[in-house]
Design a protein around this motif. Sequence first.
Motif, mmCIF file in Angstrom:
data_model
loop_
_atom_site.group_PDB
_atom_site.id
_atom_site.type_symbol
_atom_site.label_atom_id
_atom_site.label_comp_id
_atom_site.label_asym_id
_atom_site.label_seq_id
_atom_site.Cartn_x
_atom_site.Cartn_y
_atom_site.Cartn_z
ATOM 1 N N GLN A 21 -9.005 102.471 18.744
ATOM 2 C CA GLN A 21 -7.841 101.654 18.424
ATOM 3 C C GLN A 21 -6.787 101.937 19.491
ATOM 4 O OE1 GLN A 21 -6.496 101.578 14.310
ATOM 5 N NE2 GLN A 21 -8.429 102.532 13.665
ATOM 6 N N ASP B 122 -10.199 98.053 19.953
ATOM 7 C CA ASP B 122 -9.659 97.315 18.812
ATOM 8 C C ASP B 122 -8.142 97.354 18.941
ATOM 9 O OD1 ASP B 122 -8.956 96.223 16.355
ATOM 10 O OD2 ASP B 122 -9.305 98.096 15.266
ATOM 11 N N VAL C 105 -15.585 102.878 18.847
ATOM 12 C CA VAL C 105 -14.368 102.067 18.786
ATOM 13 C C VAL C 105 -13.128 102.934 19.008
ATOM 14 C CG1 VAL C 105 -12.974 100.486 17.381
ATOM 15 C CG2 VAL C 105 -15.483 100.447 17.200
ATOM 16 N N GLN D 154 -11.806 93.995 26.388
ATOM 17 C CA GLN D 154 -12.845 95.002 26.123
ATOM 18 C C GLN D 154 -13.230 95.013 24.650
ATOM 19 O OE1 GLN D 154 -12.169 98.491 28.589
ATOM 20 N NE2 GLN D 154 -13.345 99.767 27.179
ATOM 21 N N GLU D 155 -13.213 93.834 24.043
ATOM 22 C CA GLU D 155 -13.566 93.713 22.630
ATOM 23 C C GLU D 155 -15.062 93.478 22.428
ATOM 24 O OE1 GLU D 155 -12.122 91.212 18.671
ATOM 25 O OE2 GLU D 155 -11.630 90.475 20.669
ATOM 26 N N ARG D 156 -15.664 92.714 23.308
ATOM 27 C CA ARG D 156 -17.082 92.360 23.164
ATOM 28 C C ARG D 156 -17.939 92.831 24.333
ATOM 29 N NH1 ARG D 156 -14.080 88.028 21.382
ATOM 30 N NH2 ARG D 156 -14.401 87.478 19.183
ATOM 31 N N ASN E 25 -14.854 95.144 30.783
ATOM 32 C CA ASN E 25 -13.737 94.381 31.324
ATOM 33 C C ASN E 25 -14.156 93.778 32.668
ATOM 34 O OD1 ASN E 25 -11.209 93.453 32.034
ATOM 35 N ND2 ASN E 25 -10.161 95.325 31.419
ATOM 36 N N ARG F 257 -15.587 100.293 22.773
ATOM 37 C CA ARG F 257 -15.038 98.990 22.417
ATOM 38 C C ARG F 257 -13.590 99.183 21.997
ATOM 39 N NH1 ARG F 257 -14.930 96.170 17.400
ATOM 40 N NH2 ARG F 257 -16.425 97.613 16.444
ATOM 41 N N ASP G 53 -4.249 89.883 25.461
ATOM 42 C CA ASP G 53 -5.626 89.666 25.064
ATOM 43 C C ASP G 53 -6.368 91.003 25.080
ATOM 44 O OD1 ASP G 53 -5.831 90.198 27.720
ATOM 45 O OD2 ASP G 53 -6.856 88.338 28.262
ATOM 46 N N ASN G 54 -7.609 90.968 24.657
ATOM 47 C CA ASN G 54 -8.424 92.180 24.589
ATOM 48 C C ASN G 54 -9.721 91.956 25.371
ATOM 49 O OD1 ASN G 54 -9.851 94.480 24.008
ATOM 50 N ND2 ASN G 54 -9.850 94.222 21.785
#
Length: 208
Positions: free
Chosen positions: A205, A122, A203, A139-141, A144, A120, A136-137
């Motif tokens: 970053q 961040d 996660v 791959q946050e939830r 992709n 994930r 945007d992100n």
Amino acid sequence: MSTSPRVSVVVPCLNAARWLPEQLSALADQRFAEPFEVIVADNGSMDGSQALVEAFRCRLPGIRFVDASARRGQAYARNLGAQVALGDKLLFVDADDAVGPGWVGALASALDEHGFVASRFDLAGLNSPWVLESRDNPQERGLNPYTYPPYLDHAGGSGLGVLRAIHEAVGGFDETMPALEDTDYCWRIQRAGTPLVFVPDAVVQVRL
């Protein structure tokens, strides 16, 4: 009697001395029951990255520096790092990002059940507010999505985990591609029959 690590973290690097210590510190702080190795595959840095790697040997006994300067590109660096890796579980992460606590353990555990996994992302930790507003992100939830045209989901190259046998079966990353080699890699593995599984507890970053 020492045994070879089952988990190898491959970090492609090119003139990343500004950010590499943060990533290596994050890896050194991982709490994982098994020994794991970190391979910094250097793509021809001229900024003292090798000296930084050597300085981390006291905190990361399993760290290795590999000269990956024979051919320019992240794909080549990742492939060479995987080639010299000792583990049967390969984790890929970029030098200018920083893994979260428990990242190694989360992906290694996921690879006990799945052959190909993704982290994930961040974006809040390493980016300024104005940068966050501009991107945007995806791959946050989850993975992709690819929508133009609709096709298989994929994931960024920083934060992928794969079994060595699967990586080798598809020939690794395509070194002829100057970009999107991670998307191509995800697609080829899935088309060969191994699903890509999202691991929300792992996660990374990501620095934009």
